[in-house]
Design a protein around this motif. Structure first.
Motif, PDB file in Angstrom:
ATOM      1  N   ARG A 146      58.529  31.484  66.457  1.00  0.00           N
ATOM      2  CA  ARG A 146      57.715  32.669  66.751  1.00  0.00           C
ATOM      3  C   ARG A 146      57.616  33.540  65.509  1.00  0.00           C
ATOM      4  O   ARG A 146      58.625  33.833  64.850  1.00  0.00           O
ATOM      5  N   SER A 147      56.402  33.956  65.180  1.00  0.00           N
ATOM      6  CA  SER A 147      56.159  34.866  64.061  1.00  0.00           C
ATOM      7  C   SER A 147      55.087  35.869  64.466  1.00  0.00           C
ATOM      8  O   SER A 147      54.619  35.851  65.618  1.00  0.00           O
ATOM      9  N   ALA A 148      54.683  36.705  63.532  1.00  0.00           N
ATOM     10  CA  ALA A 148      53.647  37.696  63.832  1.00  0.00           C
ATOM     11  C   ALA A 148      52.335  37.033  64.241  1.00  0.00           C
ATOM     12  O   ALA A 148      51.527  37.614  64.974  1.00  0.00           O
ATOM     13  N   GLY A 149      52.121  35.807  63.801  1.00  0.00           N
ATOM     14  CA  GLY A 149      50.897  35.091  64.142  1.00  0.00           C
ATOM     15  C   GLY A 149      50.955  34.369  65.465  1.00  0.00           C
ATOM     16  O   GLY A 149      49.984  33.696  65.846  1.00  0.00           O
ATOM     17  N   GLY A 150      52.084  34.464  66.178  1.00  0.00           N
ATOM     18  CA  GLY A 150      52.222  33.801  67.466  1.00  0.00           C
ATOM     19  C   GLY A 150      53.270  32.708  67.417  1.00  0.00           C
ATOM     20  O   GLY A 150      54.114  32.660  66.519  1.00  0.00           O
ATOM     21  N   GLU A 151      53.202  31.803  68.392  1.00  0.00           N
ATOM     22  CA  GLU A 151      54.168  30.728  68.490  1.00  0.00           C
ATOM     23  C   GLU A 151      53.577  29.406  68.009  1.00  0.00           C
ATOM     24  O   GLU A 151      52.378  29.164  68.155  1.00  0.00           O
ATOM     25  N   SER A 152      54.437  28.567  67.427  1.00  0.00           N
ATOM     26  CA  SER A 152      54.017  27.247  66.992  1.00  0.00           C
ATOM     27  C   SER A 152      55.126  26.265  67.304  1.00  0.00           C
ATOM     28  O   SER A 152      56.301  26.637  67.370  1.00  0.00           O
TER      29      SER A 152
END
Length: 511
Positions: A146-152
């Motif tokens: 999880r990061s500021a750009g969402g989940e991957s």
């Protein structure tokens, strides 16, 4: 899903995770490091680097840079906080290491140096990335990041959780810290100090109200901490005035603080996870064990966890050794973590003793201070130089050599080059005495490491009667010790003890 089957994911970019990243990269393994913090911490945190860790950092090519940022401290003093009288001075000068001192350096500097070394090897820390999910099977580990750009989603071959005392990795593998001690609270300051104490010693102050610690850093900077009662609920940090009041009582008025960089309360439990390996996931450092800061053992123990695991994981990840080799990580390091928990608990209790317990403590301190052998053993123990893996399945001893398989490799004065310098070449180091078998031994060892002939000083230290060899692991410990240098002895060790059953592939290790 992003598939990176041959890559090791390291969760946490503190000293433990970065040490593992540097060693894995040197050994030719692809590594990704993720760290939840957007920016490196400015909090000084762990400050004492002991001899055993310095030897490792030297072999990784990081020690010279780190030494330029810290202070060499050659002794530990235990001081009566009421009178200011030194109870015992433990001189580290006789420790069996080329680094007979503690290097006091703020943790952000340690992290910066290791991150720089990792970057030189092609490893970049991905910041602002948190581990949010984890499942595994026989062939790999699926993670959610999880990061500021969402989940991957991504798939990795192996995962190392080096994400601290509140480890998410630990929670996701379904384990918890277990301990039988109540939490201990500390008040801490990172500040400049004016003091009559010379910056030539780490000082532990004993006092009935609670122990205190003074770590001199570069310049006028110091780390000061006190064992305290639980602070009022919702209070996260003492004031400078409160820290000064504690110093006035427990350090005899000899320490004046100003220009604080960091003030905090923190709580420490003495606890450990039941095991360090969970299939393809491993725990190291504070994710695996937490304890009192007494003795400055936490970061050093974590660095040695990483050193122990990295070379084994490299061999398995590259298909050169069977995964059974990885069981030795828990077998070797879990007892060390348990010992550190016990030792730091005892040190903290020593600092707060009163009444009859204080009398016993003072007798023990007298013995440490006045019996050279006792003092030297205590100094070597604090420097983590007495840790050994003699009972490990990886430690094989043949014959009458003076050193024992599983011990820290001797590095005596007078040798042509330090063992830590030889280990700067990635891989194993095979030291050979006599026999004329070097060429055959090089063929057996292949690109797993380097073969060197022992000079007189090394031969004497190892105590070989005529012929002999010692296989030094990449973490600086003796795997095979034999009073024969026959290639079949080495071949059998590699196959039987190190579980070499994988394909012998060529790996480009990086210096």
């Amino acid at each position: 899903m992003n598939a990176t089957h041959d890559t090791v994911l390291i969760v946490g970019a503190g000293p433990v995770g970065l040490t593992a990243a540097v060693q894995l990269a040197r050994l030719g393994v692809a590594v990704r490091v993720v760290e939840v913090l957007e920016q490196p911490t400015t909090e000084s945190r762990a400050v004492g680097v002991h001899a055993r860790s310095m030897e490792l950092l030297a072999s990784l090519g990081a020690l010279d840079r780190l030494e330029s940022l810290g202070r060499r401290v050659p002794a530990l003093d235990v001081v009566d906080g009421r009178t200011g009288r030194a109870r015992v001075r433990m001189d580290l000068g006789n420790a069996p290491s080329r680094h007979p001192y503690v290097l006091d350096v703020a943790q952000p500097d340690t992290e910066a140096v290791l991150a720089e070394r990792a970057a030189e090897l092609g490893v970049v820390v991905d910041r602002g990335v948190a581990l949010a999910g984890l499942t595994q099977d026989d062939d790999g580990v699926d993670v959610v990041l999880r990061s500021a750009g969402g989940e991957s989603a991504a798939r990795y071959g192996w995962v190392l959780g080096a994400d601290g005392g509140h480890s998410t990795t630990r929670r996701l593998v379904g384990t918890t810290l277990e301990g039988g001690f109540h939490g201990q609270h500390f008040a801490m300051a990172d500040a400049d100090v004016d003091t009559s104490y010379a910056p030539d010693s780490i000082r532990m102050f004993t006092h009935p109200d609670g122990m205190g610690m003074l770590f001199p850093l570069a310049g006028d900077r110091a780390r000061i901490m006190f064992l305290v009662d639980p602070p009022p609920e919702g209070t996260t940090a003492p004031t400078l005035a409160e820290m000064q009041a504690l110093a006035d009582v427990r350090m005899g008025g000899a320490v004046r603080m100003h220009t604080p960089r960091w003030l905090t309360y923190f709580e420490v439990h003495h606890a450990q996870v039941p095991r360090y390996r969970f299939g393809r996931v491993f725990l190291a450092g504070d994710a695996a064990h937490i304890h009192s800061p007494a003795g400055a053992q936490g970061m050093n123990t974590g660095i040695q966890d990483a050193a122990n695991l990295a070379w084994k994981l490299a061999l398995v990840a590259q298909g050169r050794a069977d995964a059974a080799l990885l069981d030795s990580y828990d077998a070797e390091r879990h007892p060390v973590g348990a010992m550190v928990v016990r030792t730091t608990t005892t040190l903290t209790e020593v600092g707060t003793a009163s009444g009859p317990e204080a009398v016993l403590r003072n007798v023990a301190m007298f013995l440490v201070g006045h019996v050279h052998k006792v003092r030297d053993v205590a100094a070597s123990t604090m420097a983590e130089l007495t840790i050994n893996y003699r009972d490990s399945a990886l430690s094989v001893h043949h014959g009458r050599a003076a050193v024992k398989a599983g011990d820290h490799a001797p590095d005596p004065a007078g040798t042509a080059v330090a063992i830590e310098d030889l280990l700067a070449t990635p891989g194993f180091l095979l030291v050979v005495q006599g026999s004329g078998q070097e060429a055959a031994l090089r063929e057996v060892l292949g690109d797993l490491g380097t073969v060197v002939a022992a000079d007189d000083a090394l031969a004497q230290a190892y105590g070989w009667p005529i012929d002999g060899m010692a296989l030094i692991r990449p973490d600086g410990y003796l795997g095979l010790v034999a009073d024969s240098a026959h290639p079949d002895v080495l071949r059998d060790y590699l196959a039987t003890s190190l579980h070499f059953g994988g394909e012998r592939i060529e790996v480009t290790a990086r210096p």
